[in-house]
Design a protein around this motif. Structure first.
Motif, mmCIF file in Angstrom:
data_model
loop_
_atom_site.group_PDB
_atom_site.id
_atom_site.type_symbol
_atom_site.label_atom_id
_atom_site.label_comp_id
_atom_site.label_asym_id
_atom_site.label_seq_id
_atom_site.Cartn_x
_atom_site.Cartn_y
_atom_site.Cartn_z
ATOM 1 N N THR A 27 40.685 37.549 34.692
ATOM 2 C CA THR A 27 40.476 36.100 34.869
ATOM 3 C C THR A 27 40.158 35.437 33.533
ATOM 4 O O THR A 27 40.641 34.332 33.214
ATOM 5 N N THR A 28 39.317 36.130 32.732
ATOM 6 C CA THR A 28 38.974 35.573 31.406
ATOM 7 C C THR A 28 40.221 35.418 30.553
ATOM 8 O O THR A 28 40.421 34.404 29.862
ATOM 9 N N THR A 29 41.068 36.442 30.598
ATOM 10 C CA THR A 29 42.315 36.374 29.832
ATOM 11 C C THR A 29 43.190 35.226 30.312
ATOM 12 O O THR A 29 43.792 34.475 29.522
ATOM 13 N N ALA A 30 43.277 35.105 31.646
ATOM 14 C CA ALA A 30 44.090 34.027 32.210
ATOM 15 C C ALA A 30 43.533 32.655 31.820
ATOM 16 O O ALA A 30 44.271 31.702 31.501
ATOM 17 N N VAL A 31 42.176 32.557 31.877
ATOM 18 C CA VAL A 31 41.556 31.255 31.520
ATOM 19 C C VAL A 31 41.826 30.918 30.053
ATOM 20 O O VAL A 31 42.125 29.765 29.691
ATOM 21 N N VAL A 32 41.689 31.921 29.188
ATOM 22 C CA VAL A 32 41.951 31.681 27.761
ATOM 23 C C VAL A 32 43.399 31.259 27.553
ATOM 24 O O VAL A 32 43.706 30.340 26.793
ATOM 25 N N ALA A 33 44.334 31.940 28.253
ATOM 26 C CA ALA A 33 45.748 31.590 28.108
ATOM 27 C C ALA A 33 46.009 30.190 28.631
ATOM 28 O O ALA A 33 46.753 29.397 28.037
#
Length: 301
Positions: A27-33
């Protein structure tokens, strides 16, 4: 209080937490992207908006400048057309004025030439001897050597003496004419010199003197009102002096005090003498005397 010891297996919970940690990492990766994509989208949108705004502003300014240029060009063309028309009108007026000037100058030139000729004739008629001497006698005197050229007499010997006498008589006659013209010229010059000396008054000094001038002031009553007249002697006075005296008397006529004077024998004798010497008929002289006597009788009433 009793304690119960039991063994609880935490492996499943740890597995689940590991799974949750993986999901949180994803989720963190998705949010950053997503955040990077949103920032890029915002930047692209801002760039596109700025580009569109710049293009619209440029188009608006270009349109306004084009409109102003077109309006100013129209004004310049209209002014230029009006100036061209005015220039044509001024040129027409200039040509008309030049024609009028040439016509007027020609007319006045003829008039002044005729006046000059007439004045020249009148001036020459005023003193014919001087002009005759300057135009005829002087020229003849200058050319006397040519006019009096000796001729070779081809005659008999007895006629030579007579021919010489005739030639001598001709020379004497021309000499007499020259002397007479010179005498007339010198006499005229002397008269002109005396007249000039009397006019210029070079040897006389201006002096201030008090001169008593007789002035007659009359008043008459008419239907239109009272009329006053001033009569002044013109002896030793110029027209300007007479005009000044009349103006001064008319200005102070309101403050003059009229009073009767005694009969003056000297004045009466002078009036009688003037009446006797006047170039008028006897009837006029008798009328003047009767008016003078009637005035004396009127004063005695």
């Amino acid at each position: 209080m009793e304690y119960i010891n039991c063994l609880v297996d935490t492996q499943p919970m740890a597995n689940e937490l590991q799974s949750v940690s993986n999901h949180v990492t994803g989720t963190t990766t998705a949010v950053v992207a997503m955040q990077a994509a949103v920032i890029k989208a915002d930047q692209d949108a801002a760039d596109r908006v700025c580009h569109d705004v710049n293009r619209g502003f440029h188009a608006l300014m270009s349109s306004q400048l084009s409109q102003k240029i077109a309006k100013l060009q129209s004004d310049v063309d209209s002014h230029l057309l009006r100036l061209n028309q005015q220039a044509k009108q001024l040129m027409n007026i200039k040509r008309q004025m030049e024609r009028d000037y040439q016509r007027t100058a020609m007319r006045y030139s003829k008039t002044f030439n005729s006046i000059n000729k007439e004045l020249r004739q009148r001036v020459q008629e005023l003193d014919q001897p001087v002009f005759r001497f300057s135009t005829t006698e002087v020229e003849t005197t200058r050319n006397r050597m040519t006019a009096l050229t000796a001729t070779i007499p081809v005659v008999q010997a007895e006629a030579v003496a007579d021919a010489q006498k005739i030639l001598t008589s001709k020379v004497k006659y021309h000499g007499m004419q020259v002397l007479e013209a010179t005498r007339d010229f010198v006499a005229d010059m002397e008269q002109q010199r005396e007249l000039t000396n009397r006019i210029l008054l070079s040897n006389r000094k201006a002096e201030s003197k008090v001169i008593y001038i007789p002035v007659v002031v009359t008043e008459g009553n008419f239907e239109q009102g009272t009329s006053s007249k001033v009569y002044c002697s013109k002896e030793l006075l110029s027209e300007q002096n007479v005009s000044d005296i009349r103006g001064e008397i008319m200005q102070s006529s309101g403050s003059l005090n009229w009073h009767d004077t005694e009969k003056d024998a000297m004045v009466e004798n002078e009036v009688v003498r003037l009446i006797a010497d006047a170039p008028v008929s006897d009837r006029v002289k008798k009328t003047i005397e009767s008016l003078m006597n009637a005035a004396e009788q009127y004063k005695s009433l």
